[in-house]
Design a protein around this motif. Structure first.
Motif, short mmCIF file in Angstrom:
data_model
loop_
_atom_site.label_atom_id
_atom_site.label_comp_id
_atom_site.label_asym_id
_atom_site.label_seq_id
_atom_site.Cartn_x
_atom_site.Cartn_y
_atom_site.Cartn_z
N HIS A 48 34.58 10.13 53.44
CA HIS A 48 35.40 11.41 52.84
C HIS A 48 35.92 12.56 53.77
N PRO A 49 36.40 12.17 55.22
CA PRO A 49 36.57 13.05 56.00
C PRO A 49 37.51 14.37 55.33
N GLY A 50 38.53 14.00 54.43
CA GLY A 50 39.58 15.03 54.19
C GLY A 50 38.78 15.98 53.37
N ARG A 51 37.76 15.53 53.03
CA ARG A 51 36.97 16.40 51.82
C ARG A 51 35.56 17.21 52.52
N TYR A 52 35.42 16.87 53.57
CA TYR A 52 33.91 17.05 54.24
C TYR A 52 33.84 18.60 54.30
N ALA A 53 34.93 19.20 54.79
CA ALA A 53 34.66 20.52 55.07
C ALA A 53 34.41 21.28 53.84
N ALA A 54 35.21 21.10 52.64
CA ALA A 54 35.26 21.77 51.51
C ALA A 54 34.07 21.61 50.70
N THR A 55 33.33 20.28 50.87
CA THR A 55 31.99 20.16 50.26
C THR A 55 31.09 20.77 51.08
N ARG A 56 31.19 20.72 52.36
CA ARG A 56 30.23 21.36 53.29
C ARG A 56 29.94 22.82 52.94
N THR A 57 31.26 23.32 52.73
CA THR A 57 31.39 24.76 52.52
C THR A 57 30.77 25.30 51.21
N VAL A 58 30.70 24.36 50.31
CA VAL A 58 29.91 24.61 48.84
C VAL A 58 28.28 24.85 49.12
N LEU A 59 27.95 23.79 50.04
CA LEU A 59 26.68 23.82 50.17
C LEU A 59 26.14 25.16 51.14
N PHE A 60 27.04 25.38 52.11
CA PHE A 60 26.66 26.50 52.89
C PHE A 60 26.37 27.82 51.99
N ALA A 61 27.74 27.82 51.28
CA ALA A 61 27.85 29.38 50.54
C ALA A 61 26.83 29.30 49.41
N THR A 62 26.29 27.95 48.98
CA THR A 62 25.26 28.17 48.05
C THR A 62 23.97 28.87 48.31
N ASN A 114 7.92 31.99 53.84
CA ASN A 114 7.70 33.02 52.91
C ASN A 114 7.45 32.52 51.46
N GLN A 115 6.06 32.87 51.05
CA GLN A 115 5.54 32.06 49.63
C GLN A 115 6.38 32.74 48.51
N TYR A 116 7.03 33.80 48.68
CA TYR A 116 7.47 34.61 47.32
C TYR A 116 9.01 34.20 47.24
N ALA A 117 9.56 33.41 47.78
CA ALA A 117 11.05 33.00 47.65
C ALA A 117 11.24 31.94 46.97
N ALA A 118 10.80 31.96 45.54
CA ALA A 118 10.75 30.91 44.65
C ALA A 118 12.20 30.97 43.64
N MET A 119 13.00 32.18 43.77
CA MET A 119 14.00 32.39 43.09
C MET A 119 15.25 32.72 43.93
N PRO A 120 16.37 31.84 43.89
CA PRO A 120 16.54 30.59 43.08
C PRO A 120 15.79 29.51 43.80
N SER A 121 15.96 28.21 43.05
CA SER A 121 15.08 27.20 43.92
C SER A 121 16.41 26.33 44.34
N MET A 122 16.18 26.14 45.96
CA MET A 122 17.41 25.56 46.68
C MET A 122 17.15 24.07 46.42
N HIS A 123 15.94 23.60 45.96
CA HIS A 123 15.64 22.26 45.68
C HIS A 123 16.65 21.78 44.49
N ILE A 124 16.70 22.68 43.61
CA ILE A 124 17.77 22.18 42.81
C ILE A 124 19.09 22.52 43.27
N GLY A 125 19.44 23.56 43.63
CA GLY A 125 20.72 23.93 44.19
C GLY A 125 21.23 22.60 45.02
N TRP A 126 20.40 22.24 46.17
CA TRP A 126 21.12 21.08 46.94
C TRP A 126 21.10 19.81 46.09
#
Length: 271
Positions: free
Chosen positions: A122-136, A183-195
């Motif tokens: 999906h090369p035409g959609r790659y940049a937009a979907t990658r942008t979602v991930l980076f912004a998140t 950093n042990q105190y960076a639990a909020m938000p969960s990027m395991h869930i975000g990703w």
């Protein structure tokens, strides 16, 4: 007399200078991603994210107070079952060991796999979907700074089990010998869930086989269970991750002007 554009003909907004309109169109236009640039961008972005995340002051006292407050808030909502799940999963050795390795590895493997799949199919959609991930991921940094939060396994007064330590598995960067570099105190938000929700949505929207769509939805569900059973996150950390993802999709939409799944799958061949 002032010329009137024929009906149906699009007339550009003269308030925006023509050179600027041209630059914006060129930046937004789908184009085939360049492999070397994407690898470099991902590497630099993740290094920057890790550096900033770990540079956030480890406010232990505040993080513990926030954890206690969040735990009491969940109890008031009737959803504070993390401790029960943590102890139940820990009682089944093969299950909790599998969860430890799941937590440590699939977070990166699946996300990178989806990026590679997008790049190839999906090369035409790659940049937009990658942008979602980076912004998140960028938005999550504000959460780490504004709301330091101890994960359940570090809470005082509530008996959670750090399953990585108990079973001596290679796992969380914030457990065992690796605790001093993260950093042990960076639990909020969960990027395991975000990703993982990002992966699930992209697969469910863009994949063709039904079984792959189903796996796309199952992956974030399994991840949610893992982060709770291993006592790395509260339920509400997952909510924070989803909120960050929603902002990420909004950023991509505002920049590219349409949802990622409605963008062209392939990039038009250049003459």
């Amino acid at each position: 007399m002032t010329a009137v554009a024929p009906a149906g003909e699009h007339r550009e907004d003269n308030r925006v200078p023509a050179p600027r309109r041209t630059v914006v169109r060129r930046v937004r236009a789908p184009r085939r991603p360049r492999l070397w640039f994407e690898i470099l961008l991902i590497a630099v972005s993740y290094w920057t994210y890790s550096m900033i995340r770990n540079a956030v002051p480890e406010q232990e006292a505040q993080a513990m107070r926030n954890a206690e407050w969040l735990w009491e808030f969940e109890r008031a909502l009737g959803i504070a079952v993390e401790q029960t799940l943590n102890h139940a999963a820990n009682g089944v050795t093969w299950l909790i060991v599998t969860m430890n390795y799941y937590y440590a590895t699939l977070h990166f493997i699946v996300t990178m796999g989806v990026l590679v799949w997008l790049y190839r199919r999906h090369p035409g959609r790659y940049a937009a979907t990658r942008t979602v991930l980076f912004a998140t991921t960028a938005i999550a940094l504000f959460g780490y700074y504004l709301f330091p939060l101890a994960p359940p396994r570090l809470m005082e007064g509530v008996h959670f089990i750090d399953t990585v330590k108990v079973h001596d598995t290679w796992g969380s960067m914030a457990s065992g010998n690796m605790a001093h570099v993260s950093n042990q105190y960076a639990a909020m938000p969960s990027m395991h869930i975000g990703w993982s929700v990002w992966c699930g949505i992209i697969i469910a929207l863009l994949a063709t086989p039904l079984w792959l769509k189903i796996l796309g939805w199952l992956y974030p569900s399994a991840t949610l269970l893992v982060i709770v059973c291993t006592a790395n996150h509260f339920w509400l950390d997952a909510v924070g991750g989803v909120v960050c993802l929603g902002i990420g999709f909004a950023v991509s939409y505002l920049w590219y002007g349409e949802p990622v799944h409605r963008m062209p799958r392939l990039v038009p061949a250049t003459p």
